[in-house]
Design a protein around this motif. Structure first.
Motif, PDB file in Angstrom:
ATOM      1  N   TRP A  17       0.845  -1.196   0.000  1.00 26.81           N
ATOM      2  CA  TRP A  17       0.000   0.000   0.000  1.00 26.81           C
ATOM      3  C   TRP A  17       0.877   1.241   0.000  1.00 26.81           C
ATOM      4  CZ3 TRP A  17       0.102  -2.861   4.720  1.00 26.81           C
ATOM      5  CH2 TRP A  17       0.735  -2.220   5.772  1.00 26.81           C
ATOM      6  N   GLN A  18       0.273   2.391  -0.055  1.00 30.88           N
ATOM      7  CA  GLN A  18       0.955   3.679   0.074  1.00 30.88           C
ATOM      8  C   GLN A  18       0.317   4.436   1.231  1.00 30.88           C
ATOM      9  OE1 GLN A  18       3.631   4.970  -1.530  1.00 30.88           O
ATOM     10  NE2 GLN A  18       3.825   3.053  -2.644  1.00 30.88           N
ATOM     11  N   SER A  19       1.100   5.305   1.864  1.00 22.45           N
ATOM     12  CA  SER A  19       0.553   6.120   2.934  1.00 22.45           C
ATOM     13  C   SER A  19       1.251   7.476   2.950  1.00 22.45           C
ATOM     14  CB  SER A  19       0.703   5.414   4.289  1.00 22.45           C
ATOM     15  OG  SER A  19       2.066   5.239   4.602  1.00 22.45           O
ATOM     16  N   PRO A  20       0.566   8.514   3.415  1.00 21.77           N
ATOM     17  CA  PRO A  20       1.166   9.845   3.460  1.00 21.77           C
ATOM     18  C   PRO A  20       2.443   9.844   4.305  1.00 21.77           C
ATOM     19  CG  PRO A  20      -1.184   9.950   3.994  1.00 21.77           C
ATOM     20  CD  PRO A  20      -0.798   8.508   3.938  1.00 21.77           C
ATOM     21  N   HIS A  21       3.401  10.647   3.891  1.00 16.22           N
ATOM     22  CA  HIS A  21       4.680  10.809   4.593  1.00 16.22           C
ATOM     23  C   HIS A  21       5.515   9.531   4.604  1.00 16.22           C
ATOM     24  CE1 HIS A  21       2.777  14.473   5.920  1.00 16.22           C
ATOM     25  NE2 HIS A  21       1.832  13.767   6.519  1.00 16.22           N
ATOM     26  N   ASN A  22       5.136   8.569   3.785  1.00 17.09           N
ATOM     27  CA  ASN A  22       5.801   7.270   3.777  1.00 17.09           C
ATOM     28  C   ASN A  22       5.978   6.751   2.356  1.00 17.09           C
ATOM     29  OD1 ASN A  22       6.960   5.482   5.561  1.00 17.09           O
ATOM     30  ND2 ASN A  22       5.094   4.322   5.920  1.00 17.09           N
ATOM     31  N   VAL A  23       5.816   7.642   1.380  1.00 15.47           N
ATOM     32  CA  VAL A  23       5.758   7.232  -0.015  1.00 15.47           C
ATOM     33  C   VAL A  23       7.034   6.520  -0.471  1.00 15.47           C
ATOM     34  CG1 VAL A  23       5.524   8.056  -2.391  1.00 15.47           C
ATOM     35  CG2 VAL A  23       4.081   8.998  -0.592  1.00 15.47           C
ATOM     36  N   SER A  24       8.189   7.092  -0.175  1.00 14.73           N
ATOM     37  CA  SER A  24       9.444   6.473  -0.625  1.00 14.73           C
ATOM     38  C   SER A  24       9.659   5.112   0.021  1.00 14.73           C
ATOM     39  CB  SER A  24      10.633   7.378  -0.319  1.00 14.73           C
ATOM     40  OG  SER A  24      10.575   8.527  -1.117  1.00 14.73           O
ATOM     41  N   TYR A  25       9.368   5.006   1.312  1.00 12.48           N
ATOM     42  CA  TYR A  25       9.528   3.722   2.005  1.00 12.48           C
ATOM     43  C   TYR A  25       8.621   2.666   1.391  1.00 12.48           C
ATOM     44  CZ  TYR A  25       9.760   0.244   5.703  1.00 12.48           C
ATOM     45  OH  TYR A  25       9.924  -0.927   6.398  1.00 12.48           O
ATOM     46  N   CYS A  26       7.347   3.007   1.223  1.00 10.95           N
ATOM     47  CA  CYS A  26       6.395   2.052   0.651  1.00 10.95           C
ATOM     48  C   CYS A  26       6.788   1.672  -0.775  1.00 10.95           C
ATOM     49  CB  CYS A  26       4.977   2.619   0.675  1.00 10.95           C
ATOM     50  SG  CYS A  26       4.284   2.810   2.327  1.00 10.95           S
ATOM     51  N   ALA A  27       7.203   2.649  -1.564  1.00 10.04           N
ATOM     52  CA  ALA A  27       7.596   2.383  -2.949  1.00 10.04           C
ATOM     53  C   ALA A  27       8.817   1.470  -3.009  1.00 10.04           C
ATOM     54  CB  ALA A  27       7.876   3.686  -3.681  1.00 10.04           C
ATOM     55  N   THR A  28       9.767   1.685  -2.116  1.00  7.99           N
ATOM     56  CA  THR A  28      10.965   0.836  -2.078  1.00  7.99           C
ATOM     57  C   THR A  28      10.599  -0.602  -1.737  1.00  7.99           C
ATOM     58  OG1 THR A  28      12.322   2.709  -1.412  1.00  7.99           O
ATOM     59  CG2 THR A  28      13.206   0.521  -0.967  1.00  7.99           C
ATOM     60  N   LYS A  29       9.707  -0.778  -0.794  1.00  7.15           N
ATOM     61  CA  LYS A  29       9.297  -2.127  -0.409  1.00  7.15           C
ATOM     62  C   LYS A  29       8.456  -2.776  -1.505  1.00  7.15           C
ATOM     63  CE  LYS A  29      11.578  -1.767   3.308  1.00  7.15           C
ATOM     64  NZ  LYS A  29      12.830  -2.503   3.489  1.00  7.15           N
ATOM     65  N   THR A  30       7.655  -1.983  -2.225  1.00  8.24           N
ATOM     66  CA  THR A  30       6.911  -2.505  -3.372  1.00  8.24           C
ATOM     67  C   THR A  30       7.884  -3.007  -4.430  1.00  8.24           C
ATOM     68  OG1 THR A  30       5.045  -1.031  -2.961  1.00  8.24           O
ATOM     69  CG2 THR A  30       5.252  -1.908  -5.187  1.00  8.24           C
ATOM     70  N   TRP A  31       8.947  -2.211  -4.681  1.00  8.12           N
ATOM     71  CA  TRP A  31       9.961  -2.617  -5.642  1.00  8.12           C
ATOM     72  C   TRP A  31      10.605  -3.930  -5.216  1.00  8.12           C
ATOM     73  CZ3 TRP A  31      15.076  -3.846  -5.375  1.00  8.12           C
ATOM     74  CH2 TRP A  31      15.732  -3.999  -6.592  1.00  8.12           C
ATOM     75  N   MET A  32      10.925  -4.066  -3.934  1.00  2.89           N
ATOM     76  CA  MET A  32      11.573  -5.291  -3.458  1.00  2.89           C
ATOM     77  C   MET A  32      10.675  -6.500  -3.653  1.00  2.89           C
ATOM     78  SD  MET A  32      14.207  -6.795  -2.347  1.00  2.89           S
ATOM     79  CE  MET A  32      15.298  -5.508  -1.769  1.00  2.89           C
ATOM     80  N   ASN A  33       9.383  -6.343  -3.399  1.00  2.95           N
ATOM     81  CA  ASN A  33       8.440  -7.444  -3.629  1.00  2.95           C
ATOM     82  C   ASN A  33       8.412  -7.831  -5.101  1.00  2.95           C
ATOM     83  OD1 ASN A  33       7.701  -7.610  -0.933  1.00  2.95           O
ATOM     84  ND2 ASN A  33       5.950  -6.264  -1.179  1.00  2.95           N
ATOM     85  N   SER A  34       8.331  -6.838  -5.980  1.00  2.00           N
ATOM     86  CA  SER A  34       8.293  -7.090  -7.418  1.00  2.00           C
ATOM     87  C   SER A  34       9.599  -7.712  -7.909  1.00  2.00           C
ATOM     88  CB  SER A  34       8.014  -5.781  -8.158  1.00  2.00           C
ATOM     89  OG  SER A  34       7.980  -6.001  -9.547  1.00  2.00           O
ATOM     90  N   PHE A  35      10.728  -7.196  -7.449  1.00  2.00           N
ATOM     91  CA  PHE A  35      12.028  -7.732  -7.821  1.00  2.00           C
ATOM     92  C   PHE A  35      12.156  -9.200  -7.408  1.00  2.00           C
ATOM     93  CE2 PHE A  35      16.388  -8.744  -6.543  1.00  2.00           C
ATOM     94  CZ  PHE A  35      17.049  -8.564  -7.743  1.00  2.00           C
ATOM     95  N   THR A  36      11.716  -9.504  -6.191  1.00  2.00           N
ATOM     96  CA  THR A  36      11.799 -10.868  -5.684  1.00  2.00           C
ATOM     97  C   THR A  36      10.955 -11.815  -6.517  1.00  2.00           C
ATOM     98  OG1 THR A  36      12.207 -10.036  -3.447  1.00  2.00           O
ATOM     99  CG2 THR A  36      11.448 -12.319  -3.647  1.00  2.00           C
TER     100      THR A  36
END
Length: 77
Positions: A17-36
């Protein structure tokens, strides 16, 4: 070279998911899930026996949020 073993990438439930003030963190973890997931498909297509998974822990109570100056009001108990 051994064609055996496992890779564990550390992601987070925040990668779903995404959340305010947390966009970069959430996006990085989304990338890691997709990469894996993509790496798993690629290894399987090559006939590799190496297993791949993303570890997605939930909220962990540490001083991390205190150091950032972020409250824990919305955190699960």
């Amino acid at each position: 070279r051994r064609n055996d073993g496992a890779i564990i990438n550390v992601a987070s439930v925040a990668g779903f998911w995404q959340s305010p003030h947390n966009v970069s963190y959430c996006a990085t973890k989304t990338w890691m899930n997709s990469f894996t997931e993509g790496l798993s498909y690629e290894l399987r297509a090559r006939g590799s026996k190496v297993r791949v998974q993303a570890l997605c822990p939930g909220y962990t109570y540490t001083e991390f949020h205190d150091v950032m100056g972020v409250g824990r009001g919305g955190a699960p108990q």
